[in-house]
Design a protein around this motif. Structure first.
Motif, short mmCIF file in Angstrom:
data_model
loop_
_atom_site.label_atom_id
_atom_site.label_comp_id
_atom_site.label_asym_id
_atom_site.label_seq_id
_atom_site.Cartn_x
_atom_site.Cartn_y
_atom_site.Cartn_z
N ALA A 1 0.92 -1.22 0.12
CA ALA A 1 -0.02 0.04 -0.04
C ALA A 1 0.96 1.37 -0.07
CB ALA A 1 -0.92 0.06 1.12
N ALA A 2 0.47 2.31 -0.72
CA ALA A 2 1.13 3.58 -1.04
C ALA A 2 0.49 4.52 0.38
CB ALA A 2 0.98 4.09 -2.12
N HIS A 3 0.75 5.71 0.13
CA HIS A 3 0.49 6.70 1.32
C HIS A 3 -0.99 6.74 1.71
CE1 HIS A 3 1.27 10.10 3.90
NE2 HIS A 3 0.46 10.92 3.28
N ASP A 4 -1.89 6.78 0.79
CA ASP A 4 -3.20 6.94 0.91
C ASP A 4 -3.86 5.92 1.28
OD1 ASP A 4 -3.17 9.96 0.70
OD2 ASP A 4 -2.97 9.76 -1.62
N VAL A 5 -3.65 5.19 2.39
CA VAL A 5 -4.26 3.84 2.57
C VAL A 5 -5.73 3.85 2.97
CG1 VAL A 5 -2.20 2.81 3.62
CG2 VAL A 5 -3.69 4.00 5.14
N THR A 6 -6.41 4.94 3.18
CA THR A 6 -7.92 5.11 3.20
C THR A 6 -8.51 4.85 1.96
OG1 THR A 6 -7.76 7.39 2.87
CG2 THR A 6 -7.64 6.66 5.35
N TYR A 7 -7.74 4.95 0.87
CA TYR A 7 -8.21 4.89 -0.53
C TYR A 7 -7.80 3.56 -1.20
CZ TYR A 7 -10.07 5.94 -5.30
OH TYR A 7 -10.59 5.89 -6.28
N ASN A 8 -6.41 3.51 -1.18
CA ASN A 8 -5.72 2.30 -1.70
C ASN A 8 -5.99 0.87 -1.05
OD1 ASN A 8 -3.49 2.14 -0.10
ND2 ASN A 8 -2.82 3.99 -1.08
N ALA A 9 -6.08 0.97 0.43
CA ALA A 9 -6.24 -0.58 1.05
C ALA A 9 -7.27 -0.23 1.96
CB ALA A 9 -4.83 -0.67 1.60
N PRO A 10 -8.49 0.02 1.67
CA PRO A 10 -9.58 0.27 2.40
C PRO A 10 -9.97 -0.91 3.23
CG PRO A 10 -10.39 0.29 0.37
CD PRO A 10 -9.15 0.25 0.12
N ARG A 11 -10.09 -1.98 2.92
CA ARG A 11 -10.39 -3.39 3.52
C ARG A 11 -9.40 -3.62 4.47
NH1 ARG A 11 -13.26 -7.64 -0.15
NH2 ARG A 11 -14.43 -5.83 -0.27
N GLN A 12 -7.79 -3.66 3.93
CA GLN A 12 -7.27 -4.04 5.23
C GLN A 12 -6.92 -3.11 6.03
OE1 GLN A 12 -6.84 -3.58 1.74
NE2 GLN A 12 -5.08 -4.79 1.03
N LEU A 13 -7.12 -1.86 5.82
CA LEU A 13 -7.19 -0.65 6.96
C LEU A 13 -8.27 -0.88 7.75
CD1 LEU A 13 -6.08 1.65 8.40
CD2 LEU A 13 -7.33 3.00 6.63
N ALA A 14 -9.49 -1.33 7.42
CA ALA A 14 -10.63 -1.33 8.23
C ALA A 14 -10.50 -2.61 9.33
CB ALA A 14 -11.77 -1.59 7.34
N ARG A 15 -9.74 -3.50 8.83
CA ARG A 15 -9.56 -4.81 9.50
C ARG A 15 -8.46 -4.37 10.76
NH1 ARG A 15 -9.42 -8.30 4.94
NH2 ARG A 15 -7.12 -7.88 4.79
N CYS A 16 -7.70 -3.42 10.29
CA CYS A 16 -6.63 -3.05 11.57
C CYS A 16 -7.31 -2.23 12.46
CB CYS A 16 -5.64 -2.10 10.85
SG CYS A 16 -4.27 -3.01 9.75
N ILE A 17 -8.26 -1.38 12.01
CA ILE A 17 -9.14 -0.52 12.92
C ILE A 17 -10.00 -1.53 13.85
CG2 ILE A 17 -10.84 1.27 13.09
CD1 ILE A 17 -9.79 2.39 10.37
N ARG A 18 -10.74 -2.37 13.22
CA ARG A 18 -11.70 -3.07 14.15
C ARG A 18 -10.98 -3.93 14.93
NH1 ARG A 18 -16.63 -3.96 11.75
NH2 ARG A 18 -16.88 -3.27 9.54
N ALA A 19 -9.80 -4.36 14.53
CA ALA A 19 -8.88 -5.25 15.70
C ALA A 19 -8.57 -4.40 16.64
CB ALA A 19 -7.80 -5.96 15.02
N PHE A 20 -7.85 -3.00 16.24
CA PHE A 20 -7.55 -2.12 17.41
C PHE A 20 -8.47 -1.74 18.45
CE2 PHE A 20 -6.38 2.41 18.21
CZ PHE A 20 -5.75 2.26 19.11
N LEU A 21 -9.65 -1.62 18.04
CA LEU A 21 -10.79 -0.90 18.96
C LEU A 21 -11.15 -2.17 19.66
CD1 LEU A 21 -12.89 1.31 16.35
CD2 LEU A 21 -11.16 2.03 18.29
N ARG A 22 -10.99 -3.26 19.28
CA ARG A 22 -11.22 -4.62 20.29
C ARG A 22 -10.15 -4.90 21.27
NH1 ARG A 22 -13.17 -7.10 15.30
NH2 ARG A 22 -11.07 -8.09 15.12
#
Length: 237
Positions: free
Chosen positions: A213-234
């Motif tokens: 993934a490059a700099h704008d992960v909110t756009y270029n890797a949304p599914r992977q980033l969402a998984r990271c956020i979900r895991a972090f919040l748990r």
């Protein structure tokens, strides 16, 4: 102000996520990851003053003024506290938010944080940006061009100057909030060494690297980033 939610779900206060965009862009490039999270969280994507569809103040707001505008917006929409996800310059704004208004922040997610203390000149940052561009999806280009036109060259230059003048390393050690640092492995704006330094300076920091993934992960890797956020919040605080 752009708001996304699943109408059939009920949300506790801790299930609110607010995205804060970076320089030259707006809510538009954060929609992909927001769509990945909207089934479980109440998601807000505000355009900061001067950006996207927001009002255009006569002068570009500095970082503290952007923080104040963000808190005023929270009061208007009724968000007492939230998890904040920032990208690039948005991370610098969120670092100041966490210091000045810690009671409004439950968790922080800093994706591709700027400015690397070893590249705080306009020339260095512009070169890193240009090297990063080929790593982003082609579909991102028209979004960025549109957002830059909305922003305008004078406001862009002044906001960029504010970002360069800000040393985020001075703020990080005082942020006692659970914080996830996320970097794309191909991000040339926030290299690995810098991401590790940011994480070490945070009292409650964790680092995750998203492969390819490059700099704008909110756009270029949304599914992977969402998984990271979900895991972090748990994770337990």
């Amino acid at each position: 102000i752009h708001y996304m939610t699943n109408k059939d779900s009920a949300y506790a206060e801790e299930n609110v996520i607010v995205f804060v965009h970076g320089l030259t862009v707006s809510h538009r490039y954060m929609c992909p990851v927001a769509c990945e999270l909207v089934d479980s969280y109440r998601v807000y994507i505000p355009d900061l003053p001067g950006f996207g569809k927001s009002a255009k103040p006569a002068q570009a707001l500095n970082l503290d003024e952007q923080v104040d505008a963000l808190v005023a917006w929270m009061d208007v929409v009724g968000v007492k506290q939230a998890t904040f996800v920032g990208n690039s310059l948005g991370c610098q704004i969120l670092a100041r938010l966490a210091l000045r208004y810690p009671e409004r922040v439950t968790h922080l997610v800093l994706t591709g944080p700027t400015m690397d203390i070893r590249a705080r000149t306009a020339h260095q940052e512009i070169m890193r940006f240009l090297i990063n561009v080929p790593g982003e999806p082609f579909s991102l280009y028209p979004i960025v061009i549109r957002d830059m036109l909305d922003l305008g060259p004078r406001r862009l230059a002044q906001t960029f100057r504010y970002g360069l003048q800000d040393d985020i390393t001075q703020h990080l050690p005082s942020i006692n909030i659970p914080t996830l640092v996320v970097r794309g492995s191909r991000d040339t704006i926030a290299p690995q060494r810098w991401a590790e330094e940011v994480t070490k300076l945070l009292p409650c920091g964790r680092l995750v690297v998203i492969p390819n993934a490059a700099h704008d992960v909110t756009y270029n890797a949304p599914r992977q980033l969402a998984r990271c956020i979900r895991a972090f919040l748990r994770l337990p605080v």
